[in-house]
Enzyme design. Structure first.
Site, PDB file in Angstrom:
ATOM      1  N   ASP A  33       0.804  -1.357   0.003  1.00 59.02           N
ATOM      2  CA  ASP A  33       0.016   0.056   0.139  1.00 59.02           C
ATOM      3  C   ASP A  33       0.795   1.177   0.003  1.00 59.02           C
ATOM      4  O   ASP A  33       0.310   2.475  -0.005  1.00 59.02           O
ATOM      5  CB  ASP A  33      -0.938   0.273   1.172  1.00 59.02           C
ATOM      6  CG  ASP A  33      -0.389   0.164   2.453  1.00 59.02           C
ATOM      7  OD1 ASP A  33       1.021  -0.192   2.614  1.00 59.02           O
ATOM      8  OD2 ASP A  33      -1.016   0.139   3.540  1.00 59.02           O
ATOM      9  N   SER A  34       2.340   1.037   0.144  1.00 62.45           N
ATOM     10  CA  SER A  34       3.286   2.219  -0.001  1.00 62.45           C
ATOM     11  C   SER A  34       3.020   2.775  -1.599  1.00 62.45           C
ATOM     12  O   SER A  34       3.335   3.820  -1.842  1.00 62.45           O
ATOM     13  CB  SER A  34       4.640   1.622  -0.152  1.00 62.45           C
ATOM     14  OG  SER A  34       4.662   0.409  -0.920  1.00 62.45           O
ATOM     15  N   ASP A  51      -1.192  -6.109  -0.688  1.00 64.80           N
ATOM     16  CA  ASP A  51      -1.578  -5.421   0.930  1.00 64.80           C
ATOM     17  C   ASP A  51      -3.039  -5.181   1.043  1.00 64.80           C
ATOM     18  O   ASP A  51      -3.497  -5.024   0.219  1.00 64.80           O
ATOM     19  CB  ASP A  51      -0.804  -3.911   1.334  1.00 64.80           C
ATOM     20  CG  ASP A  51       0.322  -4.165   2.054  1.00 64.80           C
ATOM     21  OD1 ASP A  51       0.377  -5.124   2.801  1.00 64.80           O
ATOM     22  OD2 ASP A  51       1.139  -3.360   1.969  1.00 64.80           O
ATOM     23  N   LYS A 108      -1.362  -9.400   2.568  1.00 66.17           N
ATOM     24  CA  LYS A 108      -0.791  -8.757   3.921  1.00 66.17           C
ATOM     25  C   LYS A 108      -1.671  -7.814   4.644  1.00 66.17           C
ATOM     26  O   LYS A 108      -2.202  -7.338   4.097  1.00 66.17           O
ATOM     27  CB  LYS A 108       0.615  -8.233   3.304  1.00 66.17           C
ATOM     28  CG  LYS A 108       1.523  -7.472   4.544  1.00 66.17           C
ATOM     29  CD  LYS A 108       3.027  -7.245   4.435  1.00 66.17           C
ATOM     30  CE  LYS A 108       2.998  -6.137   3.730  1.00 66.17           C
ATOM     31  NZ  LYS A 108       2.573  -4.763   4.658  1.00 66.17           N
ATOM     32  N   GLU A 146      -1.717  -5.335   8.374  1.00 64.80           N
ATOM     33  CA  GLU A 146      -0.687  -4.882   9.614  1.00 64.80           C
ATOM     34  C   GLU A 146      -1.288  -5.329  10.808  1.00 64.80           C
ATOM     35  O   GLU A 146      -2.573  -5.097  11.379  1.00 64.80           O
ATOM     36  CB  GLU A 146      -0.466  -3.378   9.426  1.00 64.80           C
ATOM     37  CG  GLU A 146      -0.032  -2.864   7.963  1.00 64.80           C
ATOM     38  CD  GLU A 146       0.412  -1.348   8.510  1.00 64.80           C
ATOM     39  OE1 GLU A 146       0.092  -0.720   9.154  1.00 64.80           O
ATOM     40  OE2 GLU A 146       0.811  -1.101   7.130  1.00 64.80           O
ATOM     41  N   GLU A 154       8.958  -4.476  10.894  1.00 60.86           N
ATOM     42  CA  GLU A 154       9.621  -3.269  10.319  1.00 60.86           C
ATOM     43  C   GLU A 154       9.863  -2.288  11.129  1.00 60.86           C
ATOM     44  O   GLU A 154       9.129  -2.006  12.371  1.00 60.86           O
ATOM     45  CB  GLU A 154       8.462  -2.444   9.405  1.00 60.86           C
ATOM     46  CG  GLU A 154       8.688  -1.033   8.884  1.00 60.86           C
ATOM     47  CD  GLU A 154       8.009  -0.427   7.764  1.00 60.86           C
ATOM     48  OE1 GLU A 154       6.893  -1.221   7.303  1.00 60.86           O
ATOM     49  OE2 GLU A 154       8.256   0.786   7.420  1.00 60.86           O
TER      50      GLU A 154
HETATM   51  O1  KIV Z   1       3.828  -1.135   1.785  1.00 61.21           O
HETATM   52  C1  KIV Z   1       4.482  -1.435   1.640  1.00 61.21           C
HETATM   53  O2  KIV Z   1       5.466  -1.413   0.834  1.00 61.21           O
HETATM   54  C2  KIV Z   1       5.018  -2.430   2.808  1.00 61.21           C
HETATM   55  C3  KIV Z   1       6.663  -2.751   2.745  1.00 61.21           C
HETATM   56  C4  KIV Z   1       7.305  -1.639   2.855  1.00 61.21           C
HETATM   57  C5  KIV Z   1       6.835  -3.697   3.792  1.00 61.21           C
HETATM   58  O3  KIV Z   1       4.422  -2.626   3.724  1.00 61.21           O
END
Ligand code: KIV
Length: 283
Positions: A49-50, A88, A118, A120, A187
């Protein structure tokens, strides 16, 4: 995608086998061409989600939506062939209840055909992770610094500085393991905490800003390619993409303004061997 293509991909079992072995190589990707470039070198590609910050110009990941994750997930699946692809779950798509998480995770899996999601995962998420795994959705957990928690943390803050916080991160990681997550992204924690978590868990830890003591490493691809002036301390730059793009665009602008582009080589003429016909996709 054919069944054959699906079979060439790494699986959750390949991820599990990496525990204590050769470190897992993981990077983010958000589009097909970049996914194709990194795919031969990566065990795992994360559609993180970055993307909200790296591609869409948001100031945190909080504004990322399900539709954004699905669109980028589909592109990465089209561009990659062998890496294990994880998408994510965005903020607000899984926290309310295990059922909400299942509906959104199943949508991500069905519409992108990725291999896992994924999320959190604070300790509260143990029930959710178990609910997803029991219903055939592989989960990569994410503990320590959790970027979606930026508004309660007051910024992107490394975790585990106090004993309480340390115990909390360990509890998050153990909860994810006991709920059936196949791996945990750790992280923003100091090396001794990352080493302790890696030692305690039987599933692989994938570190970002969490030292070499993890079972694998992940970075945001654009950070390590050198697209941005500022990167966190834990990023090593392996390229100078910002410099390359800037130089190329400067040269292009100067050529266009000086009428040096297009030149003869890039111009159709009646005598040229090159056809004047505009090629069509079906030609
Ligand atoms: O969103 C993302 O890119 C991440 C990674 C940096 C682990 O969660």
């Amino acid at each position: 995608m054919s069944a054959q293509t699906q079979l060439r991909r790494k699986t959750v079992r390949d991820m599990a086998k990496a525990k204590g072995g050769q470190p897992l190589v993981c990077l983010t990707a958000y589009d097909a061409p970049r996914a194709a470039l990194i795919d031969p070198h990566c065990d795992l590609i994360l559609v993180g989600d970055s993307v909200g910050m790296v591609v869409h110009g948001l100031d945190s990941t909080v504004g990322v939506t399900m539709d954004m994750m699905i669109m980028h997930g589909q592109a990465v699946m089209r561009g990659s062939q062998s890496a294990f692809v994880v998408v994510d779950m965005p903020f607000g798509s899984y926290e309310a209840s295990p059922q909400q998480a299942f509906e959104n995770a199943a949508r991500i899996m069905m519409e992108t055909r990725c291999q896992a999601v994924k999320l959190e995962s604070g300790v509260y998420a143990e029930e959710t992770v178990r609910y997803l795994v029991d219903r055939s959705i592989p989960v990569l957990a994410h503990v320590g610094l959790r970027p979606q928690a930026i508004n309660v943390d007051g910024g992107f803050k490394a975790k585990g500085r106090s004993d309480d916080e340390r115990q909390r991160v360990i509890a998050e990681a153990k909860a994810a393991e006991s709920a059936g997550a196949f791996g945990v992204v750790v992280e923003g924690v100091a090396e001794d905490l990352a080493a302790e978590i890696t030692e305690l868990l039987s599933i692989p830890t994938i570190g970002i800003g969490a030292s070499a003591s993890c079972d694998g490493q992940i970075l945001v691809t654009e950070d390590m390619l050198g697209l941005f002036d500022w990167t966190p301390k834990f990023v090593r730059r392996y390229g100078n993409v910002k410099g390359e793009i800037t130089a190329a665009v400067e040269n292009y602008a100067s050529d266009v303004r000086g009428r040096a582009f297009p030149g003869k080589a890039e111009t159709y003429s009646l005598n040229s061997e090159k056809s004047l016909k505009i090629p069509r996709v079906d030609d």
